[in-house]
Scaffold this active site. Structure first.
Site, PDB file in Angstrom:
ATOM      1  N   TYR A 145     -10.654  -4.817   3.265  1.00  0.00           N
ATOM      2  CA  TYR A 145      -9.764  -4.385   4.342  1.00  0.00           C
ATOM      3  C   TYR A 145     -10.607  -4.252   5.602  1.00  0.00           C
ATOM      4  CZ  TYR A 145      -6.134  -1.429   6.599  1.00  0.00           C
ATOM      5  OH  TYR A 145      -5.191  -0.905   7.447  1.00  0.00           O
ATOM      6  N   ASP A 186      -6.360   9.179   9.699  1.00  0.00           N
ATOM      7  CA  ASP A 186      -5.058   8.658  10.101  1.00  0.00           C
ATOM      8  C   ASP A 186      -4.629   9.216  11.450  1.00  0.00           C
ATOM      9  OD1 ASP A 186      -4.382   7.038   7.797  1.00  0.00           O
ATOM     10  OD2 ASP A 186      -4.331   8.920   6.688  1.00  0.00           O
ATOM     11  N   GLU A 199       0.865  -1.181   0.000  1.00  0.00           N
ATOM     12  CA  GLU A 199       0.000   0.000   0.000  1.00  0.00           C
ATOM     13  C   GLU A 199       0.900   1.229   0.000  1.00  0.00           C
ATOM     14  OE1 GLU A 199      -2.733   0.087   3.234  1.00  0.00           O
ATOM     15  OE2 GLU A 199      -3.762  -1.757   2.641  1.00  0.00           O
TER      16      GLU A 199
END
Length: 277
Positions: free
Chosen positions: A179, A64, A53
């Site tokens: 994911y 994040d 990734e």
């Protein structure tokens, strides 16, 4: 329509045949500078990364945690652009045509470049998949479906709060792999309970045959090994961005990432050895 390379599908088929999970490694493109980041990228497959990734730096990485936010800032301060990110993928493809590369980030930089222009260049460069964390399934027509028309998988995230009513919509146009975000909150959060995550992954398997990669909070070989016993892949990100950010020199960061990749890969590979014995 661009011809599909299907590197992601082939890689997961290979992993399944070998009865082992894969290691998915995340780094931010251009962190801490273009040269060191490219050196790291080129070294990852040999060190044991099964899927890479590559983060697309963005000024407002809202999903994040501090580590990946800092890595994004370092990359932007170093002059990283989308064009340079795609150049990194091209450089990898010159020596490696097998390791899948997934670009991960936010919609804004893609939108600013222009969706069709971005997808055409990404496909030409050798990008295999996209993870765009701020585009929900309701907006699949904007990027997900056009990406798949260019031969690029669109990988969706599911979380512990994705309920049975929401899950079919999440899965509907997902391709490549799913994911699974094993903990709520931002990236780099606390390590998940392997037992709890195993139950949640098993519940998702009842609804989809897609491979499932598990990430968020996995930092050590021991944690990776536990997750690899039931997941199709283990995703590690903040541990790598920390390794880069804490290095005294760019070349030290490269070495630390390579060393960590090797140790994580070994742990992931041995996770199911006891079952085979």
């Amino acid at each position: 329509m661009t011809q599909r390379h299907d590197r992601i599908a082939r890689r997961f088929d290979e992993l399944k045949a070998a009865n082992r999970a894969g290691l998915v490694t995340f780094i931010s493109a251009g962190d801490p500078d273009y040269e060191a980041s490219l050196e790291t990228l080129l070294a990852l497959p040999e060190a044991g990364a099964d899927v890479i990734e590559l983060g697309m730096p963005f000024t407002d990485p809202m999903a994040d945690g501090p580590s990946i936010q800092a890595s994004t800032l370092r990359a932007l301060e170093g002059g990283q652009t989308m064009a340079k990110t795609l150049s990194m993928v091209r450089a990898l493809r010159e020596r490696d045509d097998a390791t899948p590369v997934v670009l991960m980030g936010y919609y804004n930089p893609i939108y600013c470049m222009g969706v069709e222009a971005f997808l055409a260049e990404a496909a030409e460069a050798g990008v295999d998949g996209l993870i765009v964390v701020d585009l929900p399934p309701e907006h699949d027509a904007e990027l997900c479906l056009p990406a798949q028309a260019h031969g690029i998988d669109f990988i969706r995230l599911a979380t512990p709060t994705t309920d049975a009513k929401r899950l079919p919509l999440v899965l509907e146009n997902t391709s490549g792999f799913l994911y699974y975000v094993s903990s709520t909150g931002v990236t780099g959060a606390a390590a998940p309970s392997a037992e709890r995550v195993a139950e949640e992954v098993e519940a998702i398997r009842a609804h989809s045959a897609l491979p499932i990669g598990v990430g968020f909070g996995i930092r050590t070989p021991e944690q990776a090994e536990r997750i690899a016993r039931f997941a199709d892949a283990v995703v590690v990100g903040s541990a790598f961005t920390d390794a880069i950010g804490e290095a005294a020199r760019p070349e030290d960061g490269v070495r630390r990432v390579v060393d960590l990749t090797r140790s994580l890969s070994e742990a992931v590979h041995r996770a199911r050895e006891a079952e085979e014995a």
